[in-house]
Design a protein around this motif. Sequence first.
Motif, PDB file in Angstrom:
ATOM      1  N   GLY A 100      -1.841  -7.727  -7.579  1.00 53.82           N
ATOM      2  CA  GLY A 100      -2.052  -6.662  -8.553  1.00 53.82           C
ATOM      3  C   GLY A 100      -2.431  -5.324  -7.980  1.00 53.82           C
ATOM      4  N   LYS A 101      -2.333  -5.180  -6.657  1.00 54.09           N
ATOM      5  CA  LYS A 101      -2.703  -3.917  -6.027  1.00 54.09           C
ATOM      6  C   LYS A 101      -1.600  -3.422  -5.102  1.00 54.09           C
ATOM      7  N   LEU A 102      -1.489  -2.102  -5.016  1.00 58.79           N
ATOM      8  CA  LEU A 102      -0.578  -1.477  -4.060  1.00 58.79           C
ATOM      9  C   LEU A 102      -1.395  -0.956  -2.889  1.00 58.79           C
ATOM     10  N   PHE A 103      -0.919  -1.243  -1.661  1.00 56.13           N
ATOM     11  CA  PHE A 103      -1.627  -0.821  -0.466  1.00 56.13           C
ATOM     12  C   PHE A 103      -0.763   0.116   0.372  1.00 56.13           C
ATOM     13  N   PHE A 104      -1.386   1.166   0.892  1.00 58.32           N
ATOM     14  CA  PHE A 104      -0.746   2.065   1.844  1.00 58.32           C
ATOM     15  C   PHE A 104      -1.705   2.273   3.005  1.00 58.32           C
ATOM     16  N   ASN A 105      -1.246   1.977   4.220  1.00 57.51           N
ATOM     17  CA  ASN A 105      -2.116   2.052   5.396  1.00 57.51           C
ATOM     18  C   ASN A 105      -3.418   1.276   5.180  1.00 57.51           C
ATOM     19  N   GLU A 107      -5.070   0.823   2.605  1.00 57.78           N
ATOM     20  CA  GLU A 107      -5.921   1.375   1.560  1.00 57.78           C
ATOM     21  C   GLU A 107      -5.260   1.166   0.213  1.00 57.78           C
ATOM     22  N   VAL A 108      -6.064   0.946  -0.816  1.00 53.50           N
ATOM     23  CA  VAL A 108      -5.531   0.703  -2.160  1.00 53.50           C
ATOM     24  C   VAL A 108      -5.067   2.022  -2.777  1.00 53.50           C
ATOM     25  N   VAL A 109      -3.793   2.055  -3.172  1.00 54.74           N
ATOM     26  CA  VAL A 109      -3.220   3.230  -3.838  1.00 54.74           C
ATOM     27  C   VAL A 109      -3.305   3.085  -5.350  1.00 54.74           C
ATOM     28  N   LEU A 110      -3.122   1.872  -5.830  1.00 54.10           N
ATOM     29  CA  LEU A 110      -3.072   1.608  -7.261  1.00 54.10           C
ATOM     30  C   LEU A 110      -3.548   0.185  -7.509  1.00 54.10           C
ATOM     31  N   SER A 111      -4.426   0.008  -8.498  1.00 52.22           N
ATOM     32  CA  SER A 111      -4.915  -1.333  -8.815  1.00 52.22           C
ATOM     33  C   SER A 111      -5.177  -1.448 -10.314  1.00 52.22           C
ATOM     34  N   ASN A 112      -5.159  -2.688 -10.798  1.00 49.48           N
ATOM     35  CA  ASN A 112      -5.413  -2.960 -12.219  1.00 49.48           C
ATOM     36  C   ASN A 112      -4.548  -2.093 -13.131  1.00 49.48           C
ATOM     37  N   SER A 113      -3.294  -1.913 -12.735  1.00 50.34           N
ATOM     38  CA  SER A 113      -2.384  -1.064 -13.486  1.00 50.34           C
ATOM     39  C   SER A 113      -1.557  -1.894 -14.462  1.00 50.34           C
ATOM     40  N   LYS A 114      -1.471  -1.409 -15.705  1.00 48.76           N
ATOM     41  CA  LYS A 114      -0.644  -2.074 -16.703  1.00 48.76           C
ATOM     42  C   LYS A 114       0.814  -2.031 -16.286  1.00 48.76           C
ATOM     43  N   ARG A 115       1.224  -0.912 -15.669  1.00 50.33           N
ATOM     44  CA  ARG A 115       2.614  -0.783 -15.196  1.00 50.33           C
ATOM     45  C   ARG A 115       2.945  -1.863 -14.181  1.00 50.33           C
ATOM     46  N   LEU A 116       2.058  -2.057 -13.219  1.00 50.77           N
ATOM     47  CA  LEU A 116       2.308  -3.069 -12.191  1.00 50.77           C
ATOM     48  C   LEU A 116       2.400  -4.456 -12.804  1.00 50.77           C
ATOM     49  N   LYS A 139     -11.350  18.560  -2.100  1.00 52.29           N
ATOM     50  CA  LYS A 139     -12.185  18.743  -0.915  1.00 52.29           C
ATOM     51  C   LYS A 139     -13.155  17.581  -0.695  1.00 52.29           C
ATOM     52  N   GLU A 140     -13.521  16.882  -1.773  1.00 51.24           N
ATOM     53  CA  GLU A 140     -14.475  15.787  -1.663  1.00 51.24           C
ATOM     54  C   GLU A 140     -13.907  14.527  -2.305  1.00 51.24           C
ATOM     55  N   LYS A 141     -14.372  13.393  -1.839  1.00 48.75           N
ATOM     56  CA  LYS A 141     -13.931  12.117  -2.395  1.00 48.75           C
ATOM     57  C   LYS A 141     -14.681  11.854  -3.686  1.00 48.75           C
ATOM     58  N   THR A 142     -13.972  11.742  -4.784  1.00 48.69           N
ATOM     59  CA  THR A 142     -14.602  11.535  -6.085  1.00 48.69           C
ATOM     60  C   THR A 142     -14.158  10.232  -6.743  1.00 48.69           C
ATOM     61  N   ASN A 143     -13.251   9.504  -6.081  1.00 51.26           N
ATOM     62  CA  ASN A 143     -12.699   8.287  -6.657  1.00 51.26           C
ATOM     63  C   ASN A 143     -12.460   7.278  -5.539  1.00 51.26           C
ATOM     64  N   LEU A 144     -12.571   6.006  -5.854  1.00 48.86           N
ATOM     65  CA  LEU A 144     -12.369   4.968  -4.847  1.00 48.86           C
ATOM     66  C   LEU A 144     -10.961   4.993  -4.270  1.00 48.86           C
ATOM     67  N   LEU A 145      -9.997   5.498  -5.039  1.00 45.85           N
ATOM     68  CA  LEU A 145      -8.604   5.513  -4.595  1.00 45.85           C
ATOM     69  C   LEU A 145      -8.253   6.764  -3.785  1.00 45.85           C
ATOM     70  N   ASP A 146      -9.191   7.692  -3.640  1.00 44.61           N
ATOM     71  CA  ASP A 146      -8.930   8.894  -2.842  1.00 44.61           C
ATOM     72  C   ASP A 146      -8.790   8.521  -1.368  1.00 44.61           C
ATOM     73  N   GLU A 186      -8.072  21.889   7.637  1.00 49.89           N
ATOM     74  CA  GLU A 186      -9.186  21.348   6.853  1.00 49.89           C
ATOM     75  C   GLU A 186      -8.964  19.870   6.529  1.00 49.89           C
ATOM     76  N   SER A 187     -10.045  19.095   6.549  1.00 48.34           N
ATOM     77  CA  SER A 187     -10.001  17.689   6.141  1.00 48.34           C
ATOM     78  C   SER A 187     -10.178  17.609   4.632  1.00 48.34           C
ATOM     79  N   VAL A 188      -9.304  16.870   3.969  1.00 46.91           N
ATOM     80  CA  VAL A 188      -9.329  16.782   2.504  1.00 46.91           C
ATOM     81  C   VAL A 188      -9.101  15.338   2.074  1.00 46.91           C
ATOM     82  N   TYR A 189      -9.127  15.142   0.762  1.00 54.08           N
ATOM     83  CA  TYR A 189      -8.804  13.837   0.181  1.00 54.08           C
ATOM     84  C   TYR A 189      -7.660  14.018  -0.816  1.00 54.08           C
ATOM     85  N   PHE A 190      -6.874  12.984  -0.988  1.00 50.85           N
ATOM     86  CA  PHE A 190      -5.753  13.073  -1.916  1.00 50.85           C
ATOM     87  C   PHE A 190      -5.575  11.758  -2.659  1.00 50.85           C
ATOM     88  N   SER A 191      -4.946  11.855  -3.818  1.00 59.30           N
ATOM     89  CA  SER A 191      -4.574  10.677  -4.600  1.00 59.30           C
ATOM     90  C   SER A 191      -3.303  11.016  -5.361  1.00 59.30           C
TER      91      SER A 191
END
Length: 210
Positions: A100-105, A107-116, A139-146, A186-191
């Motif tokens: 039920g989870k998508l992993f990239f490198n 790390e979890v990209v997507l989890s508990n998704s109705k689509r999946l 600029k800052e990590k605000t989510n577990l998936l970042d 600059e070091s950043v976070y993305f989702s």
Amino acid sequence: KHSKIFLLDEPLSNIDVQLREKARDEIQALHEKNQQTIIYVTHDQLEAMALGDRIAIINDGIIQMIDTPDNIYNHPTNLFVAQFIGTPRINTLDVSYDQGKLFFNDEVVLSNSKRLAEMNLTSKRLCLGIRPEHVIVKKEKTNLLDMSAQIEMIVDYGRYQQLTLSLKNNQVIKAITNNNNFSSGESVYFSFMEGKILLFDYETKANLEN
């Protein structure tokens, strides 16, 4: 002319950008006025999206998809169509699916998704597509998936910026943002915007939701 059908083969390819835009508007206005059928051949994807009520995308003489500009862009039938339409080009990443989870490198990209859950995925290895405007950079990590990245390059187009993000394993993706407070290096976070993620079969490159 008052023909019922017109065949136009790259009619605007040899004129400058400003005149091409004006001529494109004229063709659009004539079509709306006269309601004649126009088959218009072009290698310019922006031209196709601007003029076409329905677009046929051809690769090696084989029609890959015929649909509206909206569906071509947001619901491409396969990876070729997804990569052909859109500037900057769609980002593609090799991901894995497990429980039920998508992993990239790793790390979890997507989890508990109705689509999946609705896709009933059986393959462990998939190709994820995400358009640059659907990559969220902060600029800052605000989510577990970042996930973490470093800004490698910034191209400033005035009304938006195009960021080139350097990821782990020398991978690179592009993001579009209206936030002009980022700096190169600059070091950043993305989702990713969950509803905009596209998933393709790793072998056939077919969109798994089509």
